[in-house]
Design an enzyme around this catalytic site. Structure first.
Site, PDB file in Angstrom:
ATOM      1  N   THR A 175      -8.376   6.682  -2.003  1.00  0.00           N
ATOM      2  CA  THR A 175      -9.757   6.043  -2.335  1.00  0.00           C
ATOM      3  C   THR A 175     -10.738   7.176  -2.001  1.00  0.00           C
ATOM      4  O   THR A 175     -11.741   7.092  -2.385  1.00  0.00           O
ATOM      5  CB  THR A 175     -10.042   4.946  -1.367  1.00  0.00           C
ATOM      6  OG1 THR A 175      -9.747   5.297   0.145  1.00  0.00           O
ATOM      7  CG2 THR A 175      -9.252   3.752  -1.902  1.00  0.00           C
ATOM      8  N   LYS A 219       1.160  14.542   0.764  1.00  0.00           N
ATOM      9  CA  LYS A 219      -0.257  14.776   0.260  1.00  0.00           C
ATOM     10  C   LYS A 219      -0.338  16.217  -0.013  1.00  0.00           C
ATOM     11  O   LYS A 219      -1.411  16.796  -0.634  1.00  0.00           O
ATOM     12  CB  LYS A 219      -1.366  14.335   1.253  1.00  0.00           C
ATOM     13  CG  LYS A 219      -1.122  12.939   1.516  1.00  0.00           C
ATOM     14  CD  LYS A 219      -2.350  12.252   2.598  1.00  0.00           C
ATOM     15  CE  LYS A 219      -2.149  10.818   3.022  1.00  0.00           C
ATOM     16  NZ  LYS A 219      -2.897   9.898   1.961  1.00  0.00           N
ATOM     17  N   LYS A 275     -14.412   8.351  -3.819  1.00  0.00           N
ATOM     18  CA  LYS A 275     -15.731   8.827  -3.181  1.00  0.00           C
ATOM     19  C   LYS A 275     -16.239  10.218  -3.784  1.00  0.00           C
ATOM     20  O   LYS A 275     -17.566  10.337  -3.995  1.00  0.00           O
ATOM     21  CB  LYS A 275     -15.331   8.790  -1.782  1.00  0.00           C
ATOM     22  CG  LYS A 275     -15.175   7.554  -1.092  1.00  0.00           C
ATOM     23  CD  LYS A 275     -14.473   7.569   0.205  1.00  0.00           C
ATOM     24  CE  LYS A 275     -13.931   6.200   0.686  1.00  0.00           C
ATOM     25  NZ  LYS A 275     -13.252   6.340   1.828  1.00  0.00           N
ATOM     26  N   LYS A 297      -8.033  14.154   4.424  1.00  0.00           N
ATOM     27  CA  LYS A 297      -7.234  12.791   4.543  1.00  0.00           C
ATOM     28  C   LYS A 297      -6.058  13.114   5.643  1.00  0.00           C
ATOM     29  O   LYS A 297      -6.121  14.286   6.116  1.00  0.00           O
ATOM     30  CB  LYS A 297      -6.452  12.589   3.088  1.00  0.00           C
ATOM     31  CG  LYS A 297      -5.982  13.979   2.562  1.00  0.00           C
ATOM     32  CD  LYS A 297      -5.278  13.836   1.117  1.00  0.00           C
ATOM     33  CE  LYS A 297      -6.342  13.994   0.231  1.00  0.00           C
ATOM     34  NZ  LYS A 297      -6.157  13.042  -0.837  1.00  0.00           N
ATOM     35  N   ARG A 298      -5.318  12.218   5.805  1.00  0.00           N
ATOM     36  CA  ARG A 298      -4.000  12.108   6.860  1.00  0.00           C
ATOM     37  C   ARG A 298      -3.390  13.426   6.396  1.00  0.00           C
ATOM     38  O   ARG A 298      -3.208  13.701   5.159  1.00  0.00           O
ATOM     39  CB  ARG A 298      -3.492  11.195   7.037  1.00  0.00           C
ATOM     40  CG  ARG A 298      -4.050   9.746   7.518  1.00  0.00           C
ATOM     41  CD  ARG A 298      -4.250  10.170   9.085  1.00  0.00           C
ATOM     42  NE  ARG A 298      -3.285  10.328  10.126  1.00  0.00           N
ATOM     43  CZ  ARG A 298      -2.797   9.513  10.789  1.00  0.00           C
ATOM     44  NH1 ARG A 298      -3.733   8.590  11.041  1.00  0.00           N
ATOM     45  NH2 ARG A 298      -1.939   9.380  11.565  1.00  0.00           N
ATOM     46  N   HIS A 305       0.885  -1.292  -0.076  1.00  0.00           N
ATOM     47  CA  HIS A 305      -0.090  -0.140  -0.009  1.00  0.00           C
ATOM     48  C   HIS A 305       0.719   1.202  -0.071  1.00  0.00           C
ATOM     49  O   HIS A 305       0.261   2.298   0.032  1.00  0.00           O
ATOM     50  CB  HIS A 305      -0.894   0.167   1.241  1.00  0.00           C
ATOM     51  CG  HIS A 305      -1.929  -0.828   1.147  1.00  0.00           C
ATOM     52  ND1 HIS A 305      -3.184  -0.817   0.621  1.00  0.00           N
ATOM     53  CD2 HIS A 305      -1.995  -2.171   1.840  1.00  0.00           C
ATOM     54  CE1 HIS A 305      -3.917  -1.820   0.768  1.00  0.00           C
ATOM     55  NE2 HIS A 305      -3.033  -2.705   1.369  1.00  0.00           N
TER      56      HIS A 305
HETATM   57  C1  26W Z   1       3.783   0.324  10.194  1.00  0.00           C
HETATM   58  C2  26W Z   1       3.292   1.954   9.715  1.00  0.00           C
HETATM   59  C3  26W Z   1       2.451   2.102   8.774  1.00  0.00           C
HETATM   60  C4  26W Z   1       1.210   2.126   8.947  1.00  0.00           C
HETATM   61  C5  26W Z   1       0.172   2.199   8.001  1.00  0.00           C
HETATM   62  C6  26W Z   1       2.896   2.057   7.301  1.00  0.00           C
HETATM   63  C7  26W Z   1       2.175   2.166   6.307  1.00  0.00           C
HETATM   64  C8  26W Z   1       0.787   2.007   6.417  1.00  0.00           C
HETATM   65  C9  26W Z   1      -0.190   2.319   5.456  1.00  0.00           C
HETATM   66  C10 26W Z   1       0.405   1.676   4.318  1.00  0.00           C
HETATM   67  C11 26W Z   1      -0.627   3.671   5.050  1.00  0.00           C
HETATM   68  C12 26W Z   1      -1.948   3.713   4.199  1.00  0.00           C
HETATM   69  O1  26W Z   1      -2.981   3.688   4.725  1.00  0.00           O
HETATM   70  N1  26W Z   1      -1.733   3.634   3.003  1.00  0.00           N
HETATM   71  C13 26W Z   1      -2.554   3.932   1.859  1.00  0.00           C
HETATM   72  O2  26W Z   1      -3.311   2.774   1.292  1.00  0.00           O
HETATM   73  C14 26W Z   1      -4.616   3.075   0.631  1.00  0.00           C
HETATM   74  C15 26W Z   1      -5.343   1.775   0.423  1.00  0.00           C
HETATM   75  O3  26W Z   1      -4.577   1.073  -0.589  1.00  0.00           O
HETATM   76  C16 26W Z   1      -4.376   4.092  -0.577  1.00  0.00           C
HETATM   77  O4  26W Z   1      -5.235   4.419  -1.121  1.00  0.00           O
HETATM   78  C17 26W Z   1      -3.341   5.129  -0.175  1.00  0.00           C
HETATM   79  O5  26W Z   1      -2.832   5.828  -1.307  1.00  0.00           O
HETATM   80  C18 26W Z   1      -2.430   4.888   0.741  1.00  0.00           C
HETATM   81  O6  26W Z   1      -1.337   5.990   1.207  1.00  0.00           O
END
Ligand code: 26W
Length: 828
Positions: free
Chosen positions: A670, A568, A674, A562-563, A371
């Site tokens: 995502t 971003k 929406k 978003k975050r 992701h």
């Molecule tokens: C371990 C720390 C950590 C926590 C969360 C590392 C990475 C993450 C996630 C990968 C962050 C995340 O939410 N990524 C998002 O995933 C979405 C679903 O696929 C995508 O639409 C977003 O672009 C992506 O940033």
């Protein structure tokens, strides 16, 4: 309120989907729950108690169907999909369950009949289940809903965090985090199943030292994983799958020895320590901080879930070789990647299989979704943590690596650099396990979440793996569930669509293309505008009631929600606002259509710069409000505590969607989807799934701008933000205004770190490179808005072309290309 004196109704008059109603399945469920669950007289019940009573009645209603789903899937011994995720960002469930069950009329007529009650307020008392940070967690929630809608036998596995993502307040423009104790009151949806508790062996013990929990070597023990099941209702109410969340506990409630010697607190300690494992969700989005507790959480999820999956498999099968035909396990990012080692351990140590057979089964059973490409998010765990908690897994991982690298050496003799690059173990400095490498090697499928992301993953991040395993790499573009994000969130637009083309779109979003001809129908455009208007008014009312903030529905609603993260580029958005502000200051007569720029999002508590960006947005908003030149024309509003419910309110009301990440950094997005299905126009970079959205709708119906991912990569060596500052007067003036404390007269200098990032530290995310192109694209947005017919036409085309971005489409692709799973219809 329905009273028990109301004559019993004939339930067959309702279109209640395929329900098995018992004789008593009517209003007195609600009355009984209201009165007996809390021992309260109905007229005195609180709104929270009313919510619980409605929710419990619905659970009664769906119970038989839920059981029938389990029976049907078990009898069919169909292949099952297990979705393992550290996050499920569920939000509220009440309205979605009512709609998916198809019992709206029943609820209205029989459960919630009291005209005195403010049912909207009752709905608002349900807390958001915020068991996730952002996109990855919300995707998991959309995916389990689509799996149920498509009637695919599936189960989600996650953790039952007692505290979800923190509640954000904004004080004097600064983010303040508060604990989200969402389970303070009993959750009516969950079913605890203590009898299905599993044991999780741990090689260490845990001690409380000076208020912190430490893992200390030796003294092997185990934790308990207690399952809490939640119904996942597919649209139409036919299949009801299960989301199983694990809560951690300890075997002994307390130590009777210590208890009787008077050490009451000491006696409770083990339990306290054990429960800490699922106490709180890590609020870090996209940085892997490497904390020991997070490691234990990941191990706990994997260990509990695999024990459960294997037990289920063994109920109907006795040959391990059948596992890949009956079980597909999807790893949501590397967070559950220890499953590779754990499944091997089970097959070797419990199943008694040989290595090669076990390995073949493991690889064919597991699949991995990536992701993010951000290097700081790629997980690595110190070998010493494995050693401490689960040494057998480390042993197995070393053996996987040894065999894998032997193969590599055979293919590329003498290429030691390649061996080092590919190794599952990082040897420089502290020994680390590279979880992404483990996930690619130990599974049969590695997918990215949008076409561009999958390409970059293959060609730029893991090229050596792609060379070794070309067939494993694939793309599955993300999607979102149209039930929550259009049907439920936007009643005005969804009824308009249904009136125009029927309701087939709800489960087949490609049907939305039938709206295309209506883009040229002036009457339809008018009704489309009315729907947007009413969503805007509804949002304004909701905001006033919940936060007290006021917004003007006669302004353009422009949203970036978003975050908060540098990539971003919320900063790019604010810089553009400041550019507009400067123009107005130069020429107060300038015609700019009035706009409200909405921002919402949480910053990771330790991410100082992201928190400062929130402060800048807040201060810019306050300054523009107070300045007569901009007041009422440029509004900047930071909405606190972004969550699923806020998104469901704001997205339908929005006209402009900001998707402006530095190209190459947003894996998919995502939220972008929406907004598109709710008729907003997108201003965005060629990044993530936004590229595919523009492909579907035609670039002429999008506002695309800025550097492409390849251009970003190519200019890394020579990009100079200073050049833009020196040569672009509007860029310079915007930055100077921040530097001159125009937005921080009472706290001079506070935005220094932001200016440093942009000018002194090289502007890694290339805000200044894109600012001019962004401002020009924004000017086109404003110009088009001045022509409502042309604007509406494009908005309708966007809705009509958004069908690809249904999670039903994503899930159908996973099912056929990765899982080999098929629907298992649940009969009547
Ligand atoms: C371990 C720390 C950590 C926590 C969360 C590392 C990475 C993450 C996630 C990968 C962050 C995340 O939410 N990524 C998002 O995933 C979405 C679903 O696929 C995508 O639409 C977003 O672009 C992506 O940033």
């Amino acid at each position: 309120m329905a009273t028990s004196t109301t004559a019993s109704r004939d339930l067959r008059q309702y279109e209640c989907g395929p329900f098995l109603f018992s004789d008593r399945a009517d209003h007195d469920w609600y009355d009984r729950h209201l009165m007996f669950d809390h021992v309260v007289s109905p007229e005195r019940a609180s709104q929270r108690e009313r919510f619980e009573a409605v929710a419990r009645s619905l659970r009664d209603l769906l119970t038989q169907r839920w059981l029938l789903t389990q029976q049907t899937q078990e009898q069919a011994n169909a292949k099952r999909v297990y979705y393992l995720s550290m996050e499920f960002l569920i939000g509220r469930s009440l309205v979605n369950n009512i709609v998916n069950l198809g019992v709206e009329q029943f609820v209205r007529d029989d459960l919630t009949t009291d005209p005195q009650q403010d049912w909207a307020a009752v709905i608002e008392t349900e807390p958001d289940a915020g068991l996730g940070n952002g996109g990855l967690g919300r995707l998991a929630a959309c995916f389990v809903e689509s799996l149920a809608t498509l009637q695919i036998p599936a189960m989600g596995y996650g953790l039952r965090y007692e505290y979800g993502i923190f509640r954000q307040e904004i004080e004097n423009g600064y983010q303040v985090e508060h604990p989200d104790h969402w389970l303070m009151q009993p959750d009516p949806w969950e079913v605890p199943r203590p009898q299905e508790t599993v044991q999780v062996p741990v090689a260490c013990s845990f001690r409380l030292e000076n208020g912190v929990i430490r893992a200390v070597p030796g003294q092997a023990s185990h934790l308990l994983g207690v399952p809490y099941d939640r119904p996942i209702v597919g649209y139409g109410g036919r299949t009801i799958n299960t989301l199983r969340l694990w809560g951690a506990s300890s075997p002994d409630v307390f130590d009777f020895g210590e208890f009787s010697s008077g050490d009451f607190v000491g006696a409770m300690l083990d339990r306290l320590v054990a429960e800490t494992v699922t106490r709180v969700l890590y609020p870090d989005d996209s940085t892997s901080a490497g904390q020991a507790l997070r490691f234990v959480q990941e191990y706990f999820l994997v260990s509990c879930s695999l024990a459960d999956i294997v037990a289920r498999f063994q109920r109907s099968n006795d040959d391990w070789n059948a596992l890949p035909d009956k079980v597909a396990i999807q790893l949501n990012d590397t967070h559950p990647a220890m499953a590779v080692g754990e499944l091997m351990r089970i097959l070797l140590d419990q199943g008694g299989l040989g290595w090669d057979e076990a390995w073949d089964i493991t690889v064919r059973t597991l699949a991995y979704t990536n992701h993010t490409l951000l290097p700081e998010a790629l997980e690595k765990w110190p070998a010493r943590m494995f050693e401490l908690v689960c040494p057998r897994l480390l042993e197995i991982i070393y053996e996987i690596n040894r065999r894998f690298l032997d193969g590599v050496r055979e293919l590329y003799p003498g290429d030691n650099g390649r061996v080092e690059t590919l190794s599952l173990i990082e040897e420089s400095g502290e020994r680390n396990v590279r979880m992404a490498h483990l996930a690619v090697v130990g599974t049969h499928s590695t997918n990215g979440v949008a076409a561009i992301h999958s390409r970059l993953l293959r060609d730029a991040v893991l090229p050596e793996f792609a060379e070794l395993f070309p067939d494993r790499f694939n793309n599955k573009t993300n999607g979102v569930t149209p039930r929550r994000w259009l049907l439920v969130a936007n009643r005005d637009l969804s009824s308009l669509i249904t009136e125009a083309i029927g309701d087939g779109w709800i489960t087949d979003m490609s049907r939305l293309r039938e709206l295309l001809p209506l883009a040229d129908d002036a009457g339809f455009r008018q009704r489309f505008r009315e729907a947007k208007r009413s969503a805007k008014l509804r949002f304004a009312d909701w905001l006033k009631a919940t936060t007290g903030q006021t917004v003007d529905p006669d302004t353009i609603f422009d949203s970036q929600i978003k975050r908060i993260h540098e990539y971003k580029r919320q900063l790019l958005n604010v810089l553009h606002v400041i550019v507009l502000y400067n123009r107005l200051r130069d020429d107060p007569t300038l015609q700019i259509p009035p706009r409200t720029f909405f921002f919402a999002g949480k910053a990771a508590p330790a991410y100082q710069l992201a928190k400062l960006i929130i402060k800048l947005i807040s201060n810019v908003g306050r300054t523009l409000d107070a300045d007569p030149v901009s007041s009422g024309r440029l509004n900047v509003t930071f909405l606190p505590n972004y969550n699923v419910s806020l998104a469901m309110q704001l997205i339908p009301a929005s006209e402009v969607s900001e998707q402006i990440s530095t190209a190459g950094y947003e894996a998919s997005g995502t939220g972008n989807m929406k907004f598109m299905m709710n008729g907003a126009l997108t201003i965005g970079t060629r990044d993530g799934a936004t590229i595919e959205m523009a492909e579907e709708a035609g670039e002429e119906n999008f506002f695309l701008f800025g550097l492409t991912a390849d251009e970003v990569a190519d200019s890394r060596g020579w990009y100079s933000p200073g050049w833009h500052y020196d040569h672009e007067p509007e860029t310079k003036r915007a930055l100077d205004l921040i530097r001159d404390n125009h937005f921080s007269p009472d706290e001079p200098g506070i935005f220094g770190p932001i200016l440093d990032t942009l000018l002194a530290r090289g502007d890694y995310y290339m805000h200044l490179a894109d600012l001019t192109a962004y401002s020009q694209a924004q000017q086109q947005v404003s110009a088009l808005y001045a022509d409502p017919e042309a604007w509406t036409r494009k908005a309708i085309i966007n809705v009509a072309c958004s069908g690809k971005f249904s999670s039903d489409r994503s899930i159908a692709e996973y099912a056929s290309d990765i899982w080999g799973a098929e629907p298992c219809p649940v009969g009547d």
